[in-house]
Design a protein around this motif. Structure first.
Motif, short mmCIF file in Angstrom:
data_model
loop_
_atom_site.label_atom_id
_atom_site.label_comp_id
_atom_site.label_asym_id
_atom_site.label_seq_id
_atom_site.Cartn_x
_atom_site.Cartn_y
_atom_site.Cartn_z
N GLY A 1 -0.71 -0.39 -0.62
CA GLY A 1 -1.56 -0.54 -1.66
C GLY A 1 -3.05 -0.22 -1.30
N THR B 1 -0.24 -13.46 -7.62
CA THR B 1 1.01 -13.06 -8.66
C THR B 1 1.87 -13.90 -8.76
OG1 THR B 1 2.07 -11.82 -6.81
CG2 THR B 1 0.50 -10.48 -7.95
N SER C 1 4.97 -11.46 -1.17
CA SER C 1 5.14 -12.39 0.02
C SER C 1 6.36 -13.30 0.09
CB SER C 1 3.77 -13.11 0.23
OG SER C 1 3.58 -13.65 1.61
N1 NAP Z 1 6.24 -2.05 4.51
C1 NAP Z 1 7.62 -2.03 4.44
O1 NAP Z 1 8.61 -1.97 5.39
C2 NAP Z 1 8.06 -2.22 3.18
C3 NAP Z 1 9.83 -1.88 3.15
C4 NAP Z 1 10.30 -2.12 1.82
C5 NAP Z 1 9.57 -2.58 0.73
N2 NAP Z 1 8.21 -2.99 0.84
C6 NAP Z 1 7.55 -3.62 -0.22
O2 NAP Z 1 6.32 -3.05 -0.59
C7 NAP Z 1 5.49 -3.84 -0.65
C8 NAP Z 1 3.95 -4.09 -0.09
O3 NAP Z 1 4.34 -3.62 1.16
P1 NAP Z 1 3.01 -3.36 2.34
O4 NAP Z 1 3.91 -2.83 3.51
O5 NAP Z 1 1.94 -2.72 1.55
O6 NAP Z 1 2.72 -5.11 2.57
P2 NAP Z 1 1.11 -5.45 3.13
O7 NAP Z 1 0.68 -4.55 4.11
O8 NAP Z 1 1.74 -6.87 3.76
O9 NAP Z 1 0.43 -5.74 1.89
C9 NAP Z 1 0.77 -6.67 1.18
C10 NAP Z 1 -0.56 -6.56 0.05
O10 NAP Z 1 -0.35 -7.72 -1.05
C11 NAP Z 1 -1.10 -8.85 -1.07
N3 NAP Z 1 -0.45 -10.01 -1.61
C12 NAP Z 1 0.90 -10.61 -1.04
N4 NAP Z 1 1.27 -11.53 -1.75
C13 NAP Z 1 0.44 -11.40 -2.82
C14 NAP Z 1 0.39 -12.45 -3.92
N5 NAP Z 1 1.38 -13.41 -4.09
N6 NAP Z 1 -0.62 -12.36 -4.63
C15 NAP Z 1 -1.50 -11.33 -4.51
N7 NAP Z 1 -1.45 -10.50 -3.91
C16 NAP Z 1 -0.49 -10.66 -2.67
C17 NAP Z 1 -1.47 -9.16 0.43
O11 NAP Z 1 -2.87 -9.53 0.58
P3 NAP Z 1 -2.81 -11.11 0.67
O12 NAP Z 1 -1.70 -11.56 1.78
O13 NAP Z 1 -4.19 -11.49 1.03
O14 NAP Z 1 -2.45 -11.56 -0.57
C18 NAP Z 1 -1.78 -7.32 0.56
O15 NAP Z 1 -2.89 -6.71 0.11
C19 NAP Z 1 6.17 -5.33 -0.82
O16 NAP Z 1 6.58 -5.46 -2.26
C20 NAP Z 1 7.26 -5.07 0.16
O17 NAP Z 1 8.36 -5.66 -0.19
C21 NAP Z 1 7.74 -2.73 1.81
#
Ligand code: NAP
Length: 236
Positions: free
Chosen positions: A16, A58, A84
């Motif tokens: 994001g 969310t 999360s």
């Molecule tokens: N990275 C991977 O390997 C991978 C692989 C497959 C799928 N994905 C999917 O990609 C998405 C994001 O991954 P990412 O790697 O960018 O993760 P990330 O670096 O952990 O970022 C997640 C973001 O979402 C926010 N967040 C988490 N829970 C939230 C909630 N309940 N309400 C509002 N904000 C929330 C976090 O900030 P706060 O914690 O401060 O809320 C952070 O800004 C997820 O859906 C994950 O399942 C990732």
């Protein structure tokens, strides 16, 4: 082209944040949302003058509604990477890795689109986020099902919300804070396994995912699609 504003829910880190950076760099405005106020402020500062933000959770519909109502802007697109959750085996019978997982990743996106709806331009593009386990699970069947459900949601919404376009980005393992915040040993073993399972032999960079999301936001002929940005993982 008129000035565009995008809502990036989950924009304080990872994919994001990388997308927010790309949008600001080309002159668009972003409203980012996440739970932690400290992380959010730091991200807004790094993004500079094109970015504003507000805390949102969310998993809480009222919080999502407040996020969009506070903006009062017409949006060219929401991107929803916020989630999360924990994953686990079916046999454990743990509601945290099944029902709570769906609340955190499926229902959160469902209600975020619903609350965003009054603020979406008719030419907006919505991008949801699933994960390559939808098509090629390693285990954790509820996680596979949840990602597949998000992809189905995008297809259904694409029909009902047209001319607003709705697509889904399905990433493979990506080197983001999601992994960097975990113990090094756990991260390295996950990256190593991923390197052996996919074709490009390495995790994705967040910028690669951001570019895929940007394509789905921008391309007026893309709707109801799931884009697998997964280094060839799902076709092997
Ligand atoms: N990275 C991977 O390997 C991978 C692989 C497959 C799928 N994905 C999917 O990609 C998405 C994001 O991954 P990412 O790697 O960018 O993760 P990330 O670096 O952990 O970022 C997640 C973001 O979402 C926010 N967040 C988490 N829970 C939230 C909630 N309940 N309400 C509002 N904000 C929330 C976090 O900030 P706060 O914690 O401060 O809320 C952070 O800004 C997820 O859906 C994950 O399942 C990732």
């Amino acid at each position: 082209m008129s000035e565009r504003t995008y809502a990036i829910i989950g924009g304080s880190s990872g994919i994001g944040f990388a997308l927010a950076q790309a949008l600001v760099a080309r002159g668009d405005r972003v409203r980012i949302g996440a739970r932690s106020p400290g992380k959010l402020e730091a991200a807004i500062e790094r993004l500079g003058s094109g970015a504003i933000g507000r805390t949102v959770d969310t998993t809480d519909r009222a919080s999502i509604a407040e996020f969009f109502a506070a903006g009062q802007q017409q949006l060219s697109g929401p991107f929803i990477s916020a989630a999360s959750y924990r994953t686990g085996a079916f046999r454990n019978g743990d509601p945290e890795t099944s029902e709570a997982l769906f609340a955190a990743k499926f229902w959160s996106q469902h209600w975020t689109v619903f609350e965003a709806l009054p603020y979406l331009r008719t030419d907006a593009g919505v991008v949801l986020m699933s994960g390559a386990a939808s098509a090629r699970p390693i285990g954790a069947p509820a996680y596979a099902a949840c990602n597949a459900a998000v992809e189905g949601l995008a297809r259904g919404l694409a029909i009902e919300l047209a001319p607003i376009r709705v697509n889904c980005l399905s990433p493979g393992t990506t080197d983001s804070e999601l992994w960097r915040d975990r113990p090094e040993e756990q991260r390295e073993s996950a990256y190593d396994l991923w390197g052996r399972l996919c074709v490009v032999q390495r995790p994705a960079h967040v910028l690669e995912q951001a570019h895929a999301a940007l394509f789905l936001l921008d391309n007026g002929n893309m709707t109801g699609s799931t884009l697998f940005c997964d280094g060839g993982y799902t076709f092997r």
